[in-house]
Design a protein around this motif. Sequence first.
Motif, PDB file in Angstrom:
ATOM      1  N   ALA A  20       0.839  -1.208   0.000  1.00  0.00           N
ATOM      2  CA  ALA A  20       0.000   0.000   0.000  1.00  0.00           C
ATOM      3  C   ALA A  20       0.871   1.254   0.000  1.00  0.00           C
ATOM      4  O   ALA A  20       0.585   2.226  -0.726  1.00  0.00           O
ATOM      5  N   MET A  23       2.373   1.617  -3.467  1.00  0.00           N
ATOM      6  CA  MET A  23       1.356   2.046  -4.435  1.00  0.00           C
ATOM      7  C   MET A  23       1.067   3.541  -4.302  1.00  0.00           C
ATOM      8  O   MET A  23       0.933   4.252  -5.313  1.00  0.00           O
ATOM      9  N   ARG A  24       0.977   4.043  -3.072  1.00  0.00           N
ATOM     10  CA  ARG A  24       0.748   5.482  -2.873  1.00  0.00           C
ATOM     11  C   ARG A  24       1.897   6.295  -3.471  1.00  0.00           C
ATOM     12  O   ARG A  24       1.676   7.321  -4.126  1.00  0.00           O
ATOM     13  N   ARG A  27       1.629   6.185  -7.280  1.00  0.00           N
ATOM     14  CA  ARG A  27       0.527   6.990  -7.811  1.00  0.00           C
ATOM     15  C   ARG A  27       0.798   8.484  -7.679  1.00  0.00           C
ATOM     16  O   ARG A  27       0.345   9.285  -8.508  1.00  0.00           O
ATOM     17  N   ARG A  42      -5.481  -3.123   2.524  1.00  0.00           N
ATOM     18  CA  ARG A  42      -4.803  -1.828   2.360  1.00  0.00           C
ATOM     19  C   ARG A  42      -4.447  -1.577   0.895  1.00  0.00           C
ATOM     20  O   ARG A  42      -4.602  -0.463   0.395  1.00  0.00           O
ATOM     21  N   MET A  43      -3.960  -2.619   0.227  1.00  0.00           N
ATOM     22  CA  MET A  43      -3.624  -2.458  -1.190  1.00  0.00           C
ATOM     23  C   MET A  43      -4.883  -2.259  -2.027  1.00  0.00           C
ATOM     24  O   MET A  43      -4.895  -1.473  -2.970  1.00  0.00           O
ATOM     25  N   GLU A  46      -6.016   1.174  -2.057  1.00  0.00           N
ATOM     26  CA  GLU A  46      -5.200   2.034  -2.918  1.00  0.00           C
ATOM     27  C   GLU A  46      -5.464   1.792  -4.395  1.00  0.00           C
ATOM     28  O   GLU A  46      -4.796   2.361  -5.251  1.00  0.00           O
ATOM     29  N   SER A 368       9.201   3.841   1.043  1.00  0.00           N
ATOM     30  CA  SER A 368       8.217   3.708  -0.045  1.00  0.00           C
ATOM     31  C   SER A 368       8.603   4.579  -1.241  1.00  0.00           C
ATOM     32  O   SER A 368       8.512   4.150  -2.402  1.00  0.00           O
TER      33      SER A 368
END
Length: 390
Positions: A20, A23-24, A27, A42-43, A46, A368
């Motif tokens: 997650a 991915m944030r 994005r 959580r994923m 997202e 991340s």
Amino acid sequence: MALTRVFLVAGELSGDLLGAGLMRALRARHPDVEFRGIGGPRMQAEGMQSRFPLETLSVMGLVEVLKHLPELVGVRRTLYREALAWQPDVMIGIDAPDFNTGLELKLRRAGIKTVHYVSPSVWAWRQGRVKKIARAVDAMLTFLPFEADFYQRHRVPVTFVGHPLADEMPLATDRATARQALDLAPEGPLLAVLPGSRANEIRFMGATFLDAIETLCRRHPSLGVVIPAATASRQRELSTLLESYPALSERVTLIEGRAREAMVASDAVLLTSGTAALEAMLCHRAMLVAYKMAPATHWLAKRLVKTRWISLPNLIAQEALVQELIQEEATAEAIVDALDDLLADETARQALEMRFAQMHAALQRGASHRAALAVEAVAAGLALPGEGDA
């Protein structure tokens, strides 16, 4: 290069959290990117389109894996076909190395770029796995610097991204505030005791820890002890054990969870090894690691494990900052002696706290975001980001 399609496969709840965050970060840099594969809640929140439930890959133990092997083979075959049909810019396997490495290998041979996020403990045991990893991935993303050093020695493209726990935990710690939050005595020495999150760890270490605590409390009349149980089940087991130690009823505070607060509140920590040792380091607290396992498991581990230490603070520092008492050495008497020394030497404790704060800062790198930069580089066929890239 704009990323448009990313295929991710996470294997458990910790991987769902990591996925997650990644991915944030992706994005934020590529607003139109799509995500498919396997992810948890959580994923999915997202934007992941999860093909199978996260629990599909959360199979532990040899017997359990063998029992579910036909299902796992079928899942991997389906993911392979769907990834090939979708043609993502990159496939990212998050942990679950036994499952993901095989999938990564097949997809990379089919021309899809692959990244593995979270190194397996290949540096510690079954080092021959690194040969398959080298064939399977375009990049390995590691949490810890010594892991990256291992892959560099074996000519596997690698980026050290830092540790998400280090990002999550503050660099400044406040002992007094933590004690107040847990309703503990504001003054006097305090020992935090973390006997493990698994039932076997309580079985092997619980009584030994309590024997040691009983002796320490006799020697140090002002010593307080806080035991944060990892789960409600562990709390019940520890509460039952404590019934055999009536002298500790006024000295020990048993709570469920809140381990980080308990460690920050403490002057020293007694724990079994594992993630708890890393968390104690990130709380900047001196610690003693004591661990016992089944004799047959220990016999096998001595022959397979290739590291000088078992605790992550020592592995990260590549020196013995933390004393480790393993198997026959992990007696109540040895624990008492080691903690006596630790509690008596405030100068040594403060020096360790400063060293751990420096190590924390070195791991606090925005994992991340750095992982996202590495994924972009792999997808674009560029060199992996170096130390100074941000």
